[in-house]
Design a protein around this motif. Structure first.
Motif, PDB file in Angstrom:
ATOM      1  N   GLY A  26       0.811  -1.210   0.000  1.00  0.00           N
ATOM      2  CA  GLY A  26       0.000   0.000   0.000  1.00  0.00           C
ATOM      3  C   GLY A  26       0.841   1.255   0.000  1.00  0.00           C
ATOM      4  O   GLY A  26       2.068   1.213  -0.065  1.00  0.00           O
ATOM      5  N   ASN A  27       0.175   2.375   0.086  1.00  0.00           N
ATOM      6  CA  ASN A  27       0.845   3.678   0.048  1.00  0.00           C
ATOM      7  C   ASN A  27       1.592   3.963   1.339  1.00  0.00           C
ATOM      8  O   ASN A  27       1.216   3.491   2.414  1.00  0.00           O
ATOM      9  CB  ASN A  27      -0.180   4.789  -0.184  1.00  0.00           C
ATOM     10  CG  ASN A  27      -0.860   4.661  -1.523  1.00  0.00           C
ATOM     11  OD1 ASN A  27      -0.260   4.186  -2.479  1.00  0.00           O
ATOM     12  ND2 ASN A  27      -2.106   5.093  -1.592  1.00  0.00           N
ATOM     13  N   ASP A  28       2.643   4.787   1.235  1.00  0.00           N
ATOM     14  CA  ASP A  28       3.316   5.278   2.426  1.00  0.00           C
ATOM     15  C   ASP A  28       2.332   6.165   3.180  1.00  0.00           C
ATOM     16  O   ASP A  28       1.535   6.879   2.570  1.00  0.00           O
ATOM     17  CB  ASP A  28       4.544   6.098   2.055  1.00  0.00           C
ATOM     18  CG  ASP A  28       5.660   5.244   1.465  1.00  0.00           C
ATOM     19  OD1 ASP A  28       5.574   4.006   1.557  1.00  0.00           O
ATOM     20  OD2 ASP A  28       6.609   5.821   0.917  1.00  0.00           O
ATOM     21  N   THR A  29       2.379   6.109   4.498  1.00  0.00           N
ATOM     22  CA  THR A  29       1.443   6.875   5.316  1.00  0.00           C
ATOM     23  C   THR A  29       2.203   7.588   6.423  1.00  0.00           C
ATOM     24  O   THR A  29       3.019   6.976   7.099  1.00  0.00           O
ATOM     25  CB  THR A  29       0.389   5.947   5.953  1.00  0.00           C
ATOM     26  OG1 THR A  29      -0.272   5.235   4.917  1.00  0.00           O
ATOM     27  CG2 THR A  29      -0.623   6.728   6.756  1.00  0.00           C
ATOM     28  N   ALA A  30       1.921   8.842   6.605  1.00  0.00           N
ATOM     29  CA  ALA A  30       2.496   9.611   7.707  1.00  0.00           C
ATOM     30  C   ALA A  30       1.408   9.791   8.760  1.00  0.00           C
ATOM     31  O   ALA A  30       0.260  10.091   8.434  1.00  0.00           O
ATOM     32  CB  ALA A  30       2.989  10.963   7.224  1.00  0.00           C
ATOM     33  N   VAL A  31       1.769   9.606  10.012  1.00  0.00           N
ATOM     34  CA  VAL A  31       0.823   9.744  11.117  1.00  0.00           C
ATOM     35  C   VAL A  31       1.340  10.823  12.048  1.00  0.00           C
ATOM     36  O   VAL A  31       2.502  10.811  12.446  1.00  0.00           O
ATOM     37  CB  VAL A  31       0.691   8.422  11.901  1.00  0.00           C
ATOM     38  CG1 VAL A  31      -0.253   8.588  13.071  1.00  0.00           C
ATOM     39  CG2 VAL A  31       0.238   7.313  10.993  1.00  0.00           C
ATOM     40  N   CYS A  32       0.499  11.756  12.387  1.00  0.00           N
ATOM     41  CA  CYS A  32       0.863  12.807  13.331  1.00  0.00           C
ATOM     42  C   CYS A  32       0.061  12.620  14.610  1.00  0.00           C
ATOM     43  O   CYS A  32      -1.134  12.348  14.568  1.00  0.00           O
ATOM     44  CB  CYS A  32       0.575  14.183  12.745  1.00  0.00           C
ATOM     45  SG  CYS A  32       1.553  14.548  11.293  1.00  0.00           S
ATOM     46  N   ILE A  33       0.727  12.779  15.704  1.00  0.00           N
ATOM     47  CA  ILE A  33       0.059  12.658  17.002  1.00  0.00           C
ATOM     48  C   ILE A  33      -0.254  14.059  17.490  1.00  0.00           C
ATOM     49  O   ILE A  33       0.613  14.916  17.560  1.00  0.00           O
ATOM     50  CB  ILE A  33       0.959  11.932  18.012  1.00  0.00           C
ATOM     51  CG1 ILE A  33       1.313  10.544  17.487  1.00  0.00           C
ATOM     52  CG2 ILE A  33       0.286  11.836  19.356  1.00  0.00           C
ATOM     53  CD1 ILE A  33       2.357   9.849  18.289  1.00  0.00           C
ATOM     54  N   SER A  34      -1.511  14.279  17.812  1.00  0.00           N
ATOM     55  CA  SER A  34      -1.914  15.604  18.282  1.00  0.00           C
ATOM     56  C   SER A  34      -1.970  15.621  19.803  1.00  0.00           C
ATOM     57  O   SER A  34      -1.891  14.592  20.459  1.00  0.00           O
ATOM     58  CB  SER A  34      -3.277  15.967  17.700  1.00  0.00           C
ATOM     59  OG  SER A  34      -4.271  15.147  18.257  1.00  0.00           O
ATOM     60  N   SER A  63      12.420  -0.555  13.961  1.00  0.00           N
ATOM     61  CA  SER A  63      13.386  -0.506  15.058  1.00  0.00           C
ATOM     62  C   SER A  63      13.397   0.911  15.626  1.00  0.00           C
ATOM     63  O   SER A  63      13.565   1.883  14.892  1.00  0.00           O
ATOM     64  CB  SER A  63      14.774  -0.890  14.548  1.00  0.00           C
ATOM     65  OG  SER A  63      15.694  -0.874  15.614  1.00  0.00           O
ATOM     66  N   TYR A  64      13.203   1.005  16.924  1.00  0.00           N
ATOM     67  CA  TYR A  64      13.165   2.297  17.600  1.00  0.00           C
ATOM     68  C   TYR A  64      13.966   2.154  18.883  1.00  0.00           C
ATOM     69  O   TYR A  64      13.688   1.284  19.709  1.00  0.00           O
ATOM     70  CB  TYR A  64      11.714   2.691  17.893  1.00  0.00           C
ATOM     71  CG  TYR A  64      11.562   4.035  18.549  1.00  0.00           C
ATOM     72  CD1 TYR A  64      11.828   5.198  17.844  1.00  0.00           C
ATOM     73  CD2 TYR A  64      11.143   4.138  19.865  1.00  0.00           C
ATOM     74  CE1 TYR A  64      11.684   6.446  18.442  1.00  0.00           C
ATOM     75  CE2 TYR A  64      10.993   5.379  20.463  1.00  0.00           C
ATOM     76  CZ  TYR A  64      11.269   6.527  19.751  1.00  0.00           C
ATOM     77  OH  TYR A  64      11.122   7.749  20.337  1.00  0.00           O
ATOM     78  N   ASN A  93       8.303  10.263  17.406  1.00  0.00           N
ATOM     79  CA  ASN A  93       9.398  10.281  16.441  1.00  0.00           C
ATOM     80  C   ASN A  93       9.034   9.470  15.209  1.00  0.00           C
ATOM     81  O   ASN A  93       8.032   8.752  15.182  1.00  0.00           O
ATOM     82  CB  ASN A  93      10.680   9.727  17.068  1.00  0.00           C
ATOM     83  CG  ASN A  93      11.249  10.668  18.108  1.00  0.00           C
ATOM     84  OD1 ASN A  93      11.249  11.874  17.923  1.00  0.00           O
ATOM     85  ND2 ASN A  93      11.717  10.110  19.209  1.00  0.00           N
ATOM     86  N   PHE A  94       9.895   9.547  14.201  1.00  0.00           N
ATOM     87  CA  PHE A  94       9.677   8.859  12.928  1.00  0.00           C
ATOM     88  C   PHE A  94       9.850   7.348  13.090  1.00  0.00           C
ATOM     89  O   PHE A  94      10.824   6.889  13.668  1.00  0.00           O
ATOM     90  CB  PHE A  94      10.680   9.391  11.901  1.00  0.00           C
ATOM     91  CG  PHE A  94      10.596   8.725  10.564  1.00  0.00           C
ATOM     92  CD1 PHE A  94       9.616   9.094   9.658  1.00  0.00           C
ATOM     93  CD2 PHE A  94      11.481   7.725  10.218  1.00  0.00           C
ATOM     94  CE1 PHE A  94       9.537   8.487   8.418  1.00  0.00           C
ATOM     95  CE2 PHE A  94      11.422   7.117   8.987  1.00  0.00           C
ATOM     96  CZ  PHE A  94      10.443   7.494   8.089  1.00  0.00           C
ATOM     97  N   LEU A  95       8.878   6.592  12.593  1.00  0.00           N
ATOM     98  CA  LEU A  95       8.969   5.124  12.520  1.00  0.00           C
ATOM     99  C   LEU A  95       8.713   4.700  11.100  1.00  0.00           C
ATOM    100  O   LEU A  95       7.792   5.187  10.453  1.00  0.00           O
ATOM    101  CB  LEU A  95       7.917   4.455  13.405  1.00  0.00           C
ATOM    102  CG  LEU A  95       8.122   4.426  14.894  1.00  0.00           C
ATOM    103  CD1 LEU A  95       6.917   3.782  15.570  1.00  0.00           C
ATOM    104  CD2 LEU A  95       9.373   3.665  15.259  1.00  0.00           C
ATOM    105  N   LYS A  96       9.486   3.780  10.611  1.00  0.00           N
ATOM    106  CA  LYS A  96       9.259   3.230   9.285  1.00  0.00           C
ATOM    107  C   LYS A  96       8.981   1.736   9.459  1.00  0.00           C
ATOM    108  O   LYS A  96       9.824   1.002   9.947  1.00  0.00           O
ATOM    109  CB  LYS A  96      10.477   3.430   8.383  1.00  0.00           C
ATOM    110  CG  LYS A  96      10.277   2.869   7.000  1.00  0.00           C
ATOM    111  CD  LYS A  96      11.490   3.133   6.122  1.00  0.00           C
ATOM    112  CE  LYS A  96      11.267   2.579   4.736  1.00  0.00           C
ATOM    113  NZ  LYS A  96      12.440   2.802   3.875  1.00  0.00           N
TER     114      LYS A  96
END
Length: 100
Positions: A26-34, A63-64, A93-96
Motif C-alpha cells: 500500500g501507500n506510504d502513510t504519515a501519522v501525526c500525534i496531536s 526498530s526504535y 518520532n519517525f517510525l518506518k
C-alpha cells in the motif's frame, strides 16, 4: 549418451521454479500525534503478493531505540504478523514499518 542427456534436461526443466516474490503493502502513510490523542491507524491498505511460494505470510518490522533498549514492531502494532496491523502505541518520532 544422447538419451541420458535428453533425460537430464527433461528432469531439469520439470523442476518447478518460482519467480522472485513481489510485495505491495500500500501507500506510504504519515501519522501525526496531536495533543488531543491518537486515533488507531491500520497499516497495509490492501496488501498484495505475487511470485514466490504460497501461502504468503506477513511480518512487519521496525526498530526504535531509547537509550540501550530497542523496540520492534510488536511494541507498536497489535499484530506484527497481520496483513493489516493497527498502530496501538505510537511514538512522537519517525517510525518506518517494513513488510517482509
Amino acid at each position: 549418451m544422447k538419451t541420458k542427456l535428453s533425460l537430464f534436461f527433461l528432469v531439469i526443466l520439470s523442476v518447478p521454479t518460482f519467480g522472485q516474490l513481489k510485495v505491495n503493502a500500500g501507500n506510504d502513510t504519515a501519522v501525526c500525534i496531536s495533543v488531543s490523542g491518537f486515533d488507531t491507524l491500520e497499516l497495509g491498505g490492501n496488501p498484495t503478493a505475487s511470485g514466490g511460494i504460497e501461502p504468503y505470510t506477513y511480518v512487519w518490522s521496525t526498530s526504535y531505540k531509547i537509550g540501550s533498549h530497542i523496540y520492534g514492531a510488536s511494541h507498536f502494532l497489535d499484530d506484527s504478523t497481520s496483513s493489516n496491523p493497527k498502530i496501538v502505541d505510537p511514538t512522537d518520532n519517525f517510525l518506518k514499518f517494513n513488510p517482509t
